[in-house]
Design a protein around this motif. Structure first.
Motif, PDB file in Angstrom:
ATOM      1  N   ALA A 290      65.349  33.272  42.337  1.00  0.00           N
ATOM      2  CA  ALA A 290      66.559  34.090  42.539  1.00  0.00           C
ATOM      3  C   ALA A 290      66.818  34.399  44.015  1.00  0.00           C
ATOM      4  O   ALA A 290      67.967  34.528  44.434  1.00  0.00           O
ATOM      5  N   PHE A 291      65.736  34.538  44.794  1.00  0.00           N
ATOM      6  CA  PHE A 291      65.911  34.995  46.181  1.00  0.00           C
ATOM      7  C   PHE A 291      65.243  34.069  47.202  1.00  0.00           C
ATOM      8  O   PHE A 291      65.175  34.403  48.382  1.00  0.00           O
TER       9      PHE A 291
ATOM     10  N   TRP B 154      55.359  41.523  47.856  1.00  0.00           N
ATOM     11  CA  TRP B 154      55.966  42.157  46.680  1.00  0.00           C
ATOM     12  C   TRP B 154      54.890  42.686  45.730  1.00  0.00           C
ATOM     13  O   TRP B 154      54.908  43.846  45.317  1.00  0.00           O
TER      14      TRP B 154
ATOM     15  N   TRP C  85      69.355  40.287  37.892  1.00  0.00           N
ATOM     16  CA  TRP C  85      67.898  40.441  37.770  1.00  0.00           C
ATOM     17  C   TRP C  85      67.544  41.270  36.529  1.00  0.00           C
ATOM     18  O   TRP C  85      66.715  40.882  35.719  1.00  0.00           O
TER      19      TRP C  85
ATOM     20  N   LEU D 246      60.704  46.417  34.912  1.00  0.00           N
ATOM     21  CA  LEU D 246      61.227  45.441  35.879  1.00  0.00           C
ATOM     22  C   LEU D 246      62.663  45.727  36.285  1.00  0.00           C
ATOM     23  O   LEU D 246      63.177  45.086  37.207  1.00  0.00           O
TER      24      LEU D 246
ATOM     25  N   ALA E 138      62.133  33.567  47.597  1.00  0.00           N
ATOM     26  CA  ALA E 138      60.974  34.262  48.171  1.00  0.00           C
ATOM     27  C   ALA E 138      59.891  33.264  48.583  1.00  0.00           C
ATOM     28  O   ALA E 138      59.582  32.324  47.836  1.00  0.00           O
TER      29      ALA E 138
ATOM     30  N   ARG F 220      55.240  35.067  36.245  1.00  0.00           N
ATOM     31  CA  ARG F 220      56.653  34.844  35.888  1.00  0.00           C
ATOM     32  C   ARG F 220      57.582  35.602  36.820  1.00  0.00           C
ATOM     33  O   ARG F 220      58.676  35.135  37.134  1.00  0.00           O
ATOM     34  N   VAL F 221      57.140  36.769  37.301  1.00  0.00           N
ATOM     35  CA  VAL F 221      57.980  37.544  38.223  1.00  0.00           C
ATOM     36  C   VAL F 221      57.986  36.884  39.608  1.00  0.00           C
ATOM     37  O   VAL F 221      59.040  36.746  40.237  1.00  0.00           O
TER      38      VAL F 221
ATOM     39  N   PHE G 197      64.837  41.736  49.859  1.00  0.00           N
ATOM     40  CA  PHE G 197      65.539  40.448  49.818  1.00  0.00           C
ATOM     41  C   PHE G 197      67.039  40.583  50.065  1.00  0.00           C
ATOM     42  O   PHE G 197      67.773  39.618  49.907  1.00  0.00           O
TER      43      PHE G 197
ATOM     44  N   GLN H 157      56.150  36.509  51.008  1.00  0.00           N
ATOM     45  CA  GLN H 157      57.000  37.564  50.426  1.00  0.00           C
ATOM     46  C   GLN H 157      56.566  37.911  49.004  1.00  0.00           C
ATOM     47  O   GLN H 157      56.617  39.075  48.596  1.00  0.00           O
TER      48      GLN H 157
ATOM     49  N   TRP I 171      65.595  39.918  32.794  1.00  0.00           N
ATOM     50  CA  TRP I 171      64.346  40.379  32.166  1.00  0.00           C
ATOM     51  C   TRP I 171      64.592  41.013  30.806  1.00  0.00           C
ATOM     52  O   TRP I 171      63.755  40.923  29.898  1.00  0.00           O
TER      53      TRP I 171
ATOM     54  N   PRO J  98      53.025  44.451  35.252  1.00  0.00           N
ATOM     55  CA  PRO J  98      54.122  43.553  34.839  1.00  0.00           C
ATOM     56  C   PRO J  98      55.038  43.143  35.996  1.00  0.00           C
ATOM     57  O   PRO J  98      55.771  42.164  35.887  1.00  0.00           O
ATOM     58  N   LEU J  99      54.989  43.885  37.096  1.00  0.00           N
ATOM     59  CA  LEU J  99      55.856  43.560  38.230  1.00  0.00           C
ATOM     60  C   LEU J  99      55.274  42.472  39.122  1.00  0.00           C
ATOM     61  O   LEU J  99      55.951  41.994  40.038  1.00  0.00           O
TER      62      LEU J  99
ATOM     63  N   HIS K 117      52.919  45.563  47.257  1.00  0.00           N
ATOM     64  CA  HIS K 117      53.743  46.779  47.287  1.00  0.00           C
ATOM     65  C   HIS K 117      53.607  47.567  45.982  1.00  0.00           C
ATOM     66  O   HIS K 117      53.306  48.767  45.983  1.00  0.00           O
ATOM     67  N   TRP K 118      53.809  46.890  44.849  1.00  0.00           N
ATOM     68  CA  TRP K 118      53.807  47.608  43.567  1.00  0.00           C
ATOM     69  C   TRP K 118      52.414  48.071  43.175  1.00  0.00           C
ATOM     70  O   TRP K 118      52.244  49.125  42.547  1.00  0.00           O
TER      71      TRP K 118
ATOM     72  N   ALA L  56      56.312  47.797  28.588  1.00  0.00           N
ATOM     73  CA  ALA L  56      55.540  47.217  29.681  1.00  0.00           C
ATOM     74  C   ALA L  56      56.263  46.049  30.334  1.00  0.00           C
ATOM     75  O   ALA L  56      56.339  45.983  31.560  1.00  0.00           O
ATOM     76  N   ASP L  57      56.803  45.138  29.538  1.00  0.00           N
ATOM     77  CA  ASP L  57      57.181  43.844  30.108  1.00  0.00           C
ATOM     78  C   ASP L  57      58.661  43.661  30.379  1.00  0.00           C
ATOM     79  O   ASP L  57      59.066  42.594  30.838  1.00  0.00           O
TER      80      ASP L  57
ATOM     81  N   HIS M 291      60.245  34.001  39.469  1.00  0.00           N
ATOM     82  CA  HIS M 291      61.664  34.359  39.423  1.00  0.00           C
ATOM     83  C   HIS M 291      62.154  34.874  40.783  1.00  0.00           C
ATOM     84  O   HIS M 291      63.313  34.664  41.149  1.00  0.00           O
ATOM     85  N   LEU M 292      61.268  35.523  41.538  1.00  0.00           N
ATOM     86  CA  LEU M 292      61.643  35.940  42.906  1.00  0.00           C
ATOM     87  C   LEU M 292      61.955  34.712  43.760  1.00  0.00           C
ATOM     88  O   LEU M 292      62.888  34.717  44.566  1.00  0.00           O
TER      89      LEU M 292
END
Lengths: 215, 215
Positions: free
Chosen positions: A119-120, A130, B130, B107, A122, A111-112, B120, A126, B134, A106-107, A133-134, B102-103, A115-116
């Motif tokens: 919001a940032f 991201w 953030w 996050l 990215a 959609r994530v 970031f 990046q 979510w 989910p990370l 990483h997860w 999960a969703d 949003h990165l």
């Protein structure tokens, strides 16, 4: 049954594997996540989360969430079983499933990543970092959990396929799609290889679905 | 049984509610997430994901992941049941659980907020935004899913408590902790209020645990 699907979706990949192992065939409907079609009103009417997979029964009943769908398929079609019988073993399989279903995948979804960027600011690189990483955090957790437990066998739980293996397989494909390496996780990599040597699982691979780019 | 816990953890809150409804008491061990104690080697030996909750049986067997723990408790102690019997209904309850398990919740946890800062340079306000983003996305999905289905009753599934209600309750407390509002989700808010009026659930609330700040 009708499955809403997209080639790249790791969650839908999990459900495709479960369907294949149960010997079930379904009609498929493509929801192009890259074109944002998951936000179309027609699909919102199917799943207000605007996520795939969604499985629609012949009488119109809708089931969403890959883990809920896989357990549903296993309860409806018990052979071959994809969950052990004993509560403790079931808990172990579910907790392994949730390493990717809850705490990794989910990370990293579209959609994530979107949003990165929103919001940032990215960049593409990046967003890739991201996601990787997860997925590597989850991979390390899998490796340690599997290495520590005497319940681990040829597969995640003993010597037969369970839902945990389908989740681990989707996790490993995710690592590859995000340009990561399985080198730090030999126990996981061995199980992944064993799973991919099953023709039914191999045929469910994201890169073998309609619309996928040439490998 | 021993439960590794922290007052603010929404996942541990879910397990506390399930334990309370089953009438089970456990020894608790605090893992201070704000001080980073989840990364201590002693806790890594319990859960390589370095996340809580973790439930340790009297013989040392470890179960992690809130949803896996709750299903385990429900299988071991079937009364009162927290899952329906029919596969389709079970699938619906699980899919509702996974909206937050999960969703949404994965996050917004500490490790994600820390990584946003690292990757970031996210400020405290941006991390709060953030998390709230979510949780509101999940809240909207709950509201639509519950409003659309004739299976919704006084609670998420019919008129008795299920795991879906415990997950929804933790989701609503999460919205509040992240300074969001339930105003856009009256059906959810009604179920949340009904759940919180149960003294066993109210006593499991994060702000009523040892170490929590005065409300």
């Amino acid at each position: 049954m009708k499955l809403f699907t997209f080639w790249r979706s790791l969650a839908t990949f999990r459900v495709r594997m479960a369907l294949a192992l149960k010997g079930l065939t379904v009609e498929t409907v493509t929801v192009d996540l890259m074109a944002g079609h998951q936000r179309d009103p027609a699909f919102h009417a199917i799943n207000p989360q605007m996520l795939i997979p969604a499985l629609v029964d012949d009488d119109g009943d809708i089931c969403t969430q890959s883990l809920a769908i896989m357990e549903y398929l296993d309860e409806l079609h018990p052979e071959p079983p994809l969950m052990p019988r004993a509560p403790r073993e079931r808990a172990r399989v579910r907790s392994l499933c949730l390493i990717t279903v809850a705490d990794s995948h989910p990370l990293v979804g579209p959609r994530v990543r979107e949003h990165l960027q929103h919001a940032f600011g990215a960049t593409e690189e990046q967003k890739l970092d991201w996601g990787r990483h997860w997925l590597i955090v989850g991979l390390d957790a899998y490796e340690t959990a599997l290495t520590r437990s005497s319940a681990t066998g040829q597969y995640c739980h003993g010597d037969t396929l369970t839902l945990a293996d389908l989740c681990l397989t989707s996790h490993c494909v995710g690592v590859q799609l995000f340009k990561g390496s399985l080198a730090s996780a030999p126990r996981v990599a061995g199980i992944f290889e064993r799973c991919m040597s099953d023709a039914r699982i191999a045929a469910a691979h994201p890169l073998r679905q309609p619309g996928a780019p040439a490998a």
